[in-house]
Structures are given as structure tokens and as C-alpha cells.
Design a protein around this motif. Structure first.
Motif, short mmCIF file in Angstrom:
data_model
loop_
_atom_site.label_atom_id
_atom_site.label_comp_id
_atom_site.label_asym_id
_atom_site.label_seq_id
_atom_site.Cartn_x
_atom_site.Cartn_y
_atom_site.Cartn_z
N LEU A 127 30.79 49.76 37.11
CA LEU A 127 31.18 48.65 37.28
C LEU A 127 30.17 47.48 36.73
O LEU A 127 28.99 47.54 36.95
CB LEU A 127 31.02 48.16 38.98
CG LEU A 127 32.26 48.62 39.80
CD1 LEU A 127 31.94 50.03 40.07
CD2 LEU A 127 32.50 47.91 40.97
N SER A 128 30.78 46.67 35.88
CA SER A 128 29.89 45.71 35.33
C SER A 128 30.74 44.14 35.05
O SER A 128 31.95 44.23 35.55
CB SER A 128 29.46 46.16 33.93
OG SER A 128 30.85 46.16 33.21
N GLY A 129 29.86 43.21 34.63
CA GLY A 129 30.49 42.00 34.82
C GLY A 129 31.62 41.95 33.60
O GLY A 129 32.70 41.42 33.56
N LEU A 130 31.14 42.37 32.29
CA LEU A 130 32.03 42.13 31.01
C LEU A 130 32.64 43.54 30.42
O LEU A 130 33.26 43.48 29.44
CB LEU A 130 31.31 41.32 30.20
CG LEU A 130 31.03 39.98 30.68
CD1 LEU A 130 30.07 39.08 30.12
CD2 LEU A 130 32.39 39.22 30.57
N GLY A 131 32.15 44.63 30.97
CA GLY A 131 32.55 45.91 30.62
C GLY A 131 31.61 46.51 29.39
O GLY A 131 30.78 45.86 29.04
N GLY A 172 36.94 37.41 40.86
CA GLY A 172 36.20 38.76 39.92
C GLY A 172 35.23 39.45 40.57
O GLY A 172 35.28 40.48 40.65
N MET A 173 34.19 38.75 41.12
CA MET A 173 33.22 39.58 41.73
C MET A 173 33.52 40.15 42.91
O MET A 173 32.91 41.27 43.23
CB MET A 173 31.95 38.45 42.29
CG MET A 173 30.69 38.83 42.73
SD MET A 173 29.30 37.74 42.90
CE MET A 173 29.97 36.80 44.23
N TYR A 174 34.57 39.72 43.78
CA TYR A 174 34.85 40.29 44.88
C TYR A 174 36.09 41.28 44.77
O TYR A 174 36.31 42.41 45.39
CB TYR A 174 35.17 39.46 45.88
CG TYR A 174 33.99 38.49 46.41
CD1 TYR A 174 33.13 39.15 47.32
CD2 TYR A 174 33.81 37.45 46.26
CE1 TYR A 174 31.90 38.49 47.87
CE2 TYR A 174 32.71 36.76 46.71
CZ TYR A 174 31.72 37.42 47.13
OH TYR A 174 30.62 36.61 47.64
N ALA A 205 35.28 40.56 34.97
CA ALA A 205 35.90 39.60 34.15
C ALA A 205 37.46 40.05 33.94
O ALA A 205 38.37 39.09 34.09
CB ALA A 205 35.42 39.32 32.94
N ASP A 206 37.44 41.19 33.92
CA ASP A 206 38.99 41.79 33.69
C ASP A 206 39.66 41.49 35.13
O ASP A 206 40.98 41.24 34.96
CB ASP A 206 39.06 43.38 33.43
CG ASP A 206 38.47 43.64 31.96
OD1 ASP A 206 38.54 42.65 31.09
OD2 ASP A 206 38.13 44.82 31.73
N HIS A 210 43.36 39.69 35.34
CA HIS A 210 44.53 39.94 35.80
C HIS A 210 45.08 39.57 37.12
O HIS A 210 45.99 40.13 37.55
CB HIS A 210 44.32 41.62 35.87
CG HIS A 210 44.20 42.24 34.33
ND1 HIS A 210 45.05 43.03 33.97
CD2 HIS A 210 43.07 42.54 33.47
CE1 HIS A 210 44.90 43.40 32.81
NE2 HIS A 210 43.67 43.11 32.43
N TRP A 211 44.45 38.71 37.69
CA TRP A 211 44.45 38.59 39.16
C TRP A 211 45.91 37.78 39.53
O TRP A 211 46.57 38.35 40.45
CB TRP A 211 43.42 37.44 39.67
CG TRP A 211 43.62 37.21 41.14
CD1 TRP A 211 43.87 36.30 41.89
CD2 TRP A 211 43.18 38.22 42.23
NE1 TRP A 211 43.81 36.56 43.28
CE2 TRP A 211 43.12 37.77 43.32
CE3 TRP A 211 42.77 39.86 42.28
CZ2 TRP A 211 43.03 38.36 44.67
CZ3 TRP A 211 42.33 40.41 43.33
CH2 TRP A 211 42.62 39.70 44.45
#
Length: 389
Positions: A127-131, A172-174, A205-206, A210-211
């Protein structure tokens, strides 16, 4: 106790801040989660956020939520001895979580290929912020920046310090803890059937991008996307918006009206004794501004009574509506209270804490969790159990 769905799952977590939520979700479902922390203070989420628990130097509510029910041990993964210890844990684990910048475990020599060599069925979730890939992969990023990237809104500016009332949702964070938990459980299911592990990557971020299903897809398909006739009014608003709007009541509180369907709309007109408002939508010709007229009529009607009075009538007559709550309103809301959304835990000095539980409710089970651990709290016991020096 946590729920008993994943009591046979062993998870090793190397994580800071938001990615802690993946191990937290699995722990809530009964998994054993061993949090491997570095010798220099462990996970900094312990002291994150505006509020401390117990005293002014206490731990954070983020830590109490995301790390509840886990065990904590100290391993210096930069050392040869630490790598040996970690590989011994991974040999017996079902899942390893990398919850930092993507690729950290690879750079430490403990990435998926290394772990798979000692445990072919291991599930490795990063898991990361931007991949791991893309031009932004090396950018530092946190919280609301993921939503900004995903088009969900700019970071909230001065609102980020308020912690009550309107805020950026930080979706995104949650969301990435939830997305990753689903992926991990699915991968474990396959691994137990086939013996085949998996490397999973989830970027916050993804998740933000995609939300919304009707945000990016129409833009990706301009030649095959059309605006549905009659969906928008002359001002570009969604038709019937006045029937799905916030209205303020006589006590200053707001409710969200959701009478989009004809059935719920007619029920509302019965409650307020204004059948004539339906005629506004039946006029010929239509101007496209019918909702503005309806909204103007509804504002003083709702302002004449308290929110609770309206909600009582709406519940009786099946009118779709919901209170618009502040955070303080939520914890006092009778629906929130009735649904066992809290549990009680005790600080080391015996003082009680009331903490929010899980949005998942299981018939026949009650949800409680041990407090999040101190850094290294279970180190000696885990080392003895796994035969580590």
C-alpha cells in the motif's frame, strides 16, 4: 472480541500511518496481525493528529483505530539479523503488508520474490500513496493530496485544521485499506486452494481516481457517451434537485430531503399538505426552472418546524429524508446509539475509553478490541514463540 472470520490468518505488517488500516481491517475480522516496528520509536501514527489520549503526551485516536488488536515487536530490518528474523516470520505467515513508499521492502532485500522463495503461498500486499510505477511514484504524498489527484476536490485549505463540520473526505486515504483488505482475503482464498501466492499493489491515488463510476468513464468515451434527455434543467442542475436538497428547520438544524422518486415525493406532499407543488412539474410548456420554484416554496415550510418533528412525520409516512449531522450530532443521534457503534476499552490507569467500533455488524457477535499496542509490547513473547534470537 474481534469477529471470528479470520482467526486462522497470520499477517505480518510493516506499515506507517494510513496503510495501517489494512492490517486493522484484518484484525477486526479476527486475524492475528504482528506489527513489525523499527527501533526508533516505531510507527509515527502513535503521535499523529490533534488529539492525544490519556494525557497531553498520549497516543492518537488514529493509532487506537488502525492498530487496535495487533501485536507489536521490534526488528531493525536494515540489519542482517533483522532480515533473518523477518524471513522466519514470513515463512509461517499468510500475508505480509508493506505500508510505506512502494518498493521499500525490495530495497531492504525483503520484497515479494525473496519472501516467495521461503513461502510460495505468501500474499504480499503493498500500500502506498502513488504506487510503484508512473512519473509520480517517487513523489511524497499524504491524505487529501490523493483526492486532489483523483479529481475529487482540492485539499481543504484552512478546513483541514477544523476536525468538525465540512471537510475534504480524504477518500483515497481511507479507501485503500478497504480495497486492499478485499484483495488480500480473495488472494488468501486462492492460495489455500492452489498453494499459489500473489503480489498485490494498491495506491491511494488510484482509489480516489476510481471512486466515482460516472466521473472518468464518460470522458474516456466521448464518441459513445450522450447526455440523457431531461436529466438536467435549464441551469445545468440535475432535474428534481429541489426534491433532493438540504433544508434548514426552525431549530437551526438541517435535513437532507431525498424525495427523488414519485412515491416519496407524493408522500412528502401529503405531509406538508401541498399537492399543488406537483402541478409545477406538469405545466406545459416546461421552462426547465420548475425546481427553483419548488425550492422557494419548500424553504419556509421546513423552517416552520423542528427537525425532529419533521423526521417523526417522515418516518410515519415513508418520506425519504435524513438528518444533516455535525460530528457532535452523530454521537448523540439515536440511530447511531442504537446500532452498537461503540465499545468500551480501558487505559492502563483504569480510565474508560468509549471508541467507535466497526461498521460491520455480525448477528450473534459483539465487537470489542484490545487497545493498540505499545511499540515492542509483544516482542519477547513473539520471539520465544517463533524461536528468534
Amino acid at each position: 472480541m474481534p469477529y471470528d472470520f479470520l482467526t486462522d490468518l497470520l499477517v505480518i505488517e510493516v506499515s506507517h500511518f494510513g496503510p495501517d488500516a489494512l492490517g486493522g481491517r484484518l484484525a477486526d475480522m479476527g486475524a492475528r496481525v504482528i506489527k513489525v516496528e523499527d527501533p526508533d520509536g516505531g510507527d509515527p501514527v502513535r503521535r499523529a493528529g490533534p488529539y492525544s489520549v490519556g494525557d497531553e503526551q498520549g497516543v492518537s485516536y488514529l493509532h487506537l483505530r488502525w492498530n487496535r488488536g495487533k501485536e507489536s515487536m521490534i526488528i531493525d530490518l536494515a540489519t542482517a539479523a533483522g532480515k533473518v528474523d523477518f524471513l522466519e516470520l514470513a515463512r509461517k505467515a499468510d500475508v505480509v503488508i508493506e505500508g510505506m513508499r512502494a518498493g521499500v521492502m525490495d530495497r531492504l532485500g525483503l520484497g515479494y520474490e525473496t519472501l516467495k522463495a521461503v513461502n510460495p503461498a505468501i500474499i504480499f500486499c503493498s500500500l502506498s500513496g502513488l504506487g510503484e510505477t508512473g512519473p509520480y511514484a517517487k513523489l511524497a504524498s499524504h491524505g487529501p493530496s490523493f483526492d486532489a489527484y483523483g479529481g475529487l476536490g482540492t485539499p481543504p485549505g484552512d478546513n483541514i485544521s477544523r476536525y468538525d463540520g465540512p471537510q475534504s473526505p480524504s477518500i483515497g486515504m481511507y479507501a485503500y485499506g478497504l480495497e486492499a483488505a478485499f484483495a488480500v482475503v480473495a488472494a488468501v482464498h486462492r492460495a489455500r486452494r492452489t498453494g499459489e501466492g500473489a503480489a498485490i499493489e494498491v495506491a491511494a491515488a488510484d482509489c480516489a481516481a476510481h471512486w466515482l463510476p460516472e466521473a472518468l468513464d464518460p470522458l474516456l468515451n466521448p464518441e459513445t457517451t450522450f447526455t440523457r434527455p431531461g436529466f438536467f434543467d435549464a441551469d445545468g442542475k440535475m432535474r428534481f434537485w429541489a426534491r433532493m436538497e438540504n433544508y434548514r428547520c426552525s431549530d437551526g438544524k438541517m435535513l437532507f430531503l431525498m424525495t427523488f422518486t414519485d412515491k416519496s415525493w407524493r408522500a412528502l406532499l401529503k405531509v406538508i399538505d401541498r399537492p399543488d407543488l406537483d402541478d409545477v412539474y406538469r405545466r406545459t410548456p416546461q421552462t426547465g426552472r420548475e425546481d427553483a420554484e419548488v425550492h422557494t416554496a419548500l424553504v419556509p415550510i421546513f423552517a416552520a418546524r423542528t427537525r425532529n418533528a419533521w423526521l417523526a412525520d417522515f418516518a410515519r409516512e415513508n418520506v425519504a429524508a435524513m438528518p444533516v449531522n455535525s460530528f457532535a450530532d452523530v454521537i448523540a443521534d439515536p440511530h447511531f446509539r442504537a446500532r452498537e457503534n461503540c465499545y468500551t476499552a480501558a487505559l492502563s490507569d483504569g480510565r474508560a475509553l468509549t471508541l467507535t467500533s466497526s461498521a460491520i455488524h455480525v448477528r450473534g457477535q459483539s465487537f470489542t478490541m484490545p487497545l493498540a499496542p505499545e511499540a515492542g509490547e509483544h516482542d519477547a513473547a513473539i520471539r520465544a514463540e517463533f524461536g528468534l534470537d
